[in-house]
Design a protein around this motif. Structure first.
Motif, PDB file in Angstrom:
ATOM      1  N   HIS A 265     -44.459 -74.225 -39.473  1.00 35.15           N
ATOM      2  CA  HIS A 265     -44.019 -75.048 -38.336  1.00 35.15           C
ATOM      3  C   HIS A 265     -45.241 -75.574 -37.615  1.00 35.15           C
ATOM      4  O   HIS A 265     -46.252 -74.879 -37.481  1.00 35.15           O
ATOM      5  N   THR A 266     -45.166 -76.815 -37.199  1.00 37.17           N
ATOM      6  CA  THR A 266     -46.286 -77.421 -36.472  1.00 37.17           C
ATOM      7  C   THR A 266     -45.807 -78.651 -35.706  1.00 37.17           C
ATOM      8  O   THR A 266     -44.798 -79.255 -36.067  1.00 37.17           O
ATOM      9  N   SER A 267     -46.550 -79.007 -34.671  1.00 36.97           N
ATOM     10  CA  SER A 267     -46.285 -80.294 -34.011  1.00 36.97           C
ATOM     11  C   SER A 267     -47.421 -81.255 -34.316  1.00 36.97           C
ATOM     12  O   SER A 267     -47.478 -82.352 -33.772  1.00 36.97           O
ATOM     13  N   ASP A 268     -48.325 -80.824 -35.163  1.00 32.66           N
ATOM     14  CA  ASP A 268     -49.484 -81.649 -35.502  1.00 32.66           C
ATOM     15  C   ASP A 268     -49.141 -82.508 -36.723  1.00 32.66           C
ATOM     16  O   ASP A 268     -49.075 -82.019 -37.851  1.00 32.66           O
ATOM     17  N   LYS A 269     -48.958 -83.801 -36.462  1.00 33.03           N
ATOM     18  CA  LYS A 269     -48.504 -84.704 -37.527  1.00 33.03           C
ATOM     19  C   LYS A 269     -49.507 -84.752 -38.695  1.00 33.03           C
ATOM     20  O   LYS A 269     -49.110 -84.777 -39.868  1.00 33.03           O
ATOM     21  N   ALA A 270     -50.800 -84.769 -38.350  1.00 31.20           N
ATOM     22  CA  ALA A 270     -51.820 -84.879 -39.399  1.00 31.20           C
ATOM     23  C   ALA A 270     -51.763 -83.654 -40.329  1.00 31.20           C
ATOM     24  O   ALA A 270     -51.875 -83.792 -41.556  1.00 31.20           O
ATOM     25  N   ILE A 271     -51.557 -82.469 -39.760  1.00 31.20           N
ATOM     26  CA  ILE A 271     -51.490 -81.247 -40.580  1.00 31.20           C
ATOM     27  C   ILE A 271     -50.217 -81.261 -41.421  1.00 31.20           C
ATOM     28  O   ILE A 271     -50.222 -80.900 -42.601  1.00 31.20           O
ATOM     29  N   TRP A 272     -49.118 -81.719 -40.840  1.00 34.12           N
ATOM     30  CA  TRP A 272     -47.845 -81.801 -41.576  1.00 34.12           C
ATOM     31  C   TRP A 272     -47.999 -82.770 -42.760  1.00 34.12           C
ATOM     32  O   TRP A 272     -47.607 -82.463 -43.886  1.00 34.12           O
TER      33      TRP A 272
ATOM     34  N   PHE B 291     -31.256 -73.216 -22.396  1.00 36.18           N
ATOM     35  CA  PHE B 291     -29.913 -73.485 -21.875  1.00 36.18           C
ATOM     36  C   PHE B 291     -29.267 -74.638 -22.636  1.00 36.18           C
ATOM     37  O   PHE B 291     -28.697 -75.553 -22.059  1.00 36.18           O
ATOM     38  N   SER B 292     -29.405 -74.598 -23.963  1.00 36.17           N
ATOM     39  CA  SER B 292     -28.710 -75.560 -24.830  1.00 36.17           C
ATOM     40  C   SER B 292     -28.199 -74.744 -26.021  1.00 36.17           C
ATOM     41  O   SER B 292     -28.645 -73.621 -26.241  1.00 36.17           O
ATOM     42  N   TYR B 293     -27.262 -75.351 -26.773  1.00 35.79           N
ATOM     43  CA  TYR B 293     -26.730 -74.654 -27.951  1.00 35.79           C
ATOM     44  C   TYR B 293     -27.635 -74.931 -29.147  1.00 35.79           C
ATOM     45  O   TYR B 293     -27.232 -75.561 -30.114  1.00 35.79           O
ATOM     46  N   ASP B 294     -28.898 -74.508 -29.058  1.00 36.86           N
ATOM     47  CA  ASP B 294     -29.879 -74.810 -30.100  1.00 36.86           C
ATOM     48  C   ASP B 294     -30.447 -73.492 -30.623  1.00 36.86           C
ATOM     49  O   ASP B 294     -31.154 -72.786 -29.914  1.00 36.86           O
ATOM     50  N   ASN B 295     -30.120 -73.206 -31.896  1.00 43.82           N
ATOM     51  CA  ASN B 295     -30.559 -71.931 -32.492  1.00 43.82           C
ATOM     52  C   ASN B 295     -31.908 -72.027 -33.204  1.00 43.82           C
ATOM     53  O   ASN B 295     -32.323 -71.080 -33.868  1.00 43.82           O
ATOM     54  N   ASN B 296     -32.576 -73.172 -33.104  1.00 41.47           N
ATOM     55  CA  ASN B 296     -33.859 -73.338 -33.788  1.00 41.47           C
ATOM     56  C   ASN B 296     -34.918 -72.484 -33.087  1.00 41.47           C
ATOM     57  O   ASN B 296     -35.220 -72.684 -31.916  1.00 41.47           O
ATOM     58  N   TYR B 297     -35.487 -71.544 -33.819  1.00 47.07           N
ATOM     59  CA  TYR B 297     -36.416 -70.586 -33.211  1.00 47.07           C
ATOM     60  C   TYR B 297     -37.684 -71.258 -32.674  1.00 47.07           C
ATOM     61  O   TYR B 297     -38.229 -70.856 -31.657  1.00 47.07           O
ATOM     62  N   PHE B 298     -38.150 -72.264 -33.409  1.00 49.82           N
ATOM     63  CA  PHE B 298     -39.429 -72.891 -33.034  1.00 49.82           C
ATOM     64  C   PHE B 298     -39.198 -74.173 -32.233  1.00 49.82           C
ATOM     65  O   PHE B 298     -38.221 -74.888 -32.455  1.00 49.82           O
ATOM     66  N   ASN B 299     -40.147 -74.481 -31.363  1.00 49.00           N
ATOM     67  CA  ASN B 299     -40.049 -75.727 -30.594  1.00 49.00           C
ATOM     68  C   ASN B 299     -40.820 -76.863 -31.270  1.00 49.00           C
ATOM     69  O   ASN B 299     -40.883 -77.961 -30.736  1.00 49.00           O
ATOM     70  N   ASP B 300     -41.440 -76.581 -32.419  1.00 48.72           N
ATOM     71  CA  ASP B 300     -42.298 -77.583 -33.037  1.00 48.72           C
ATOM     72  C   ASP B 300     -41.531 -78.768 -33.625  1.00 48.72           C
ATOM     73  O   ASP B 300     -40.363 -78.666 -33.974  1.00 48.72           O
ATOM     74  N   THR B 301     -42.253 -79.872 -33.787  1.00 49.13           N
ATOM     75  CA  THR B 301     -41.651 -81.104 -34.319  1.00 49.13           C
ATOM     76  C   THR B 301     -41.316 -80.978 -35.806  1.00 49.13           C
ATOM     77  O   THR B 301     -40.325 -81.525 -36.272  1.00 49.13           O
TER      78      THR B 301
END
Ligand code: FDA
Length: 369
Positions: free
Chosen positions: A59-66, A175-185
């Motif tokens: 998981h990452t939010s770094d587009k270049a690494i992805w 406080f949303s119905y979001d089960n995604n563990y990571f906050n990354d993009t």
């Protein structure tokens, strides 16, 4: 003579080796284990990629690494949504509107927020003096007792009342119905497993496995202009300032004669009647349809000499020791200390990749890119 001898074929060593090889440098990788890949290595059992050294979710939010990792192997759309089993009931993690609904039947964020603040008021005005009080002040007694207490006590081998409050400074609450563990993009697992990524990185590079650098250290040093060392830093300096601590884990893997054991890749077992903390069902990382399934139970374990090094313990005592090694490492001009063990740092995969790319670039100078 090699330009670079790379000690360790984990992500750090493999990325460095790949980039150097790409620029026409003469590179050799040596690896102590029987296989390359370090902790991301997967073992194939019943056609399933088993994460041998613990579950690995990229998981990452770094587009270049992805984009970089995707240039070697395609990644699937796996999203980590762990479940927790507590007192016979199943809950979603991380704590979110689904969890609150399962626990209290609340429907709206306002209802859930009101419930949490009503419960955390139990400690209002009092500075938490231990982990139990800290957890209750952050999230209230129900969540603490249902989803935190026994799990944490198994992990640390001590009562929450006897653990310091700072261990949980924050708790991820949504406080949303979001089960995604990571906050990354970006998030996913390499299609075909992590070995595909490592093999693509190391393609065309000279590799020797089952070789410990320290068995013939001087001979190896004489073979290369520079050494990239990705093993434990304390070992490099013969534990001169003492051994660094690590937190370990014990894994117990079992083949189950059924196509589906728990319906999810990760289930946390909260209750203390289970000795283990989690069960990983590996096929779910890759949406596997194999006839059998493979599960791994994860047990907390005190680190003992000879165990695998899993998590560095970055507390004051160990950081003081590490700093002394770090000062010595700076004097070694022809050696680069990189990665999780040599930098004694809890790196996620995307961070270790970024660090290896950065160090390589600074080695060759931006003009050579
Ligand atoms: P790594 O330890 O992988 O590689 C070092 C290599 O050097 C090893 O192969 C070792 O055998 C070799 N070596 C050491 N001494 C040697 C010697 N003397 N001679 C020769 N070879 C030697 N990250 C993430 O992004 N998502 C996740 O879900 C997880 N999950 C996870 C679970 C668990 C249990 C752990 C411990 C870690 C994670 N991680 C993670 C972190 C991830 O594993 C980490 O970022 C990378 O694997 C680090 O790569 P390195 O190359 O630094 O070390």
């Amino acid at each position: 003579m090699y330009d670079y001898l790379i000690v360790g074929s984990g992500l750090y060593g493999s990325i460095f080796a790949h980039e150097a090889h790409k620029l026409g440098k003469k590179v050799k990788v040596i690896e102590k284990r029987e296989h390359v890949g370090g902790n991301v290595y997967c073992e194939q059992i019943e056609g399933i990629n088993v994460h041998k050294y613990g579950a690995h979710i990229f998981h990452t939010s770094d587009k270049a690494i992805w984009e970089y990792v995707n240039s070697f192997v395609e990644f699937n759309r796996y999203t980590n949504s762990p479940m927790a089993l507590s007192k016979g009931k199943i809950y979603n993690l991380p704590f979110n509107m689904n969890t609150f609904n399962q626990l209290w039947g609340t429907i709206t964020p306002q209802e859930a927020k009101a419930k949490i603040s009503q419960q955390s008021a139990e400690l209002s005005g009092k500075e938490p003096t231990n982990l139990e009080e800290q957890a209750i002040s952050l999230i209230g007694r129900d969540i603490y007792e249902t989803l935190i207490k026994e799990y944490t006590e198994k992990q640390w081998g001590r009562k929450c009342k006897d653990l310091p409050a700072f261990i949980i400074r924050r708790l991820p609450v949504r406080f949303s119905y979001d089960n995604n563990y990571f906050n990354d993009t970006y998030q996913g697992i390499p299609v075909g497993g992590y070995n595909k990524l490592i093999n693509a990185l190391l393609e065309g590079i000279e590799i020797e496995t089952s070789v410990d650098y320290f068995d013939e250290r001087e001979a190896w040093d004489a073979l290369a202009e520079k050494i990239i060392y990705t093993g434990p830093i304390d070992r490099f300096f013969d534990y001169k300032f003492g051994a660094l601590d690590y937190r370990s884990l014990r894994f117990e893997t079992e083949v189950i004669d059924s196509d589906n054991y728990q319906g999810n890749a990760v289930v946390n077992y909260i209750d203390k009647k289970y000795d283990f903390t989690r069960i990983i069902e590996h096929k779910f990382f890759e949406f596997g349809t194999q006839a059998k399934t493979v599960i791994t139970r994860e047990y907390p374990k005190e680190y003992a000499k000879g165990d695998e090094y899993y998590y560095p313990v970055n507390d004051d005592k160990n950081m003081k020791i590490y700093k002394q090694y770090y000062e010595l490492s700076k004097l070694k001009e022809n050696i680069i200390f990189g990665g999780r063990l040599a930098e004694y740092k809890y790196y996620d995969m995307h961070q270790v990749i970024k660090s290896a790319l950065h160090t390589f670039k600074s080695q060759v100078g931006a003009g050579d890119e």
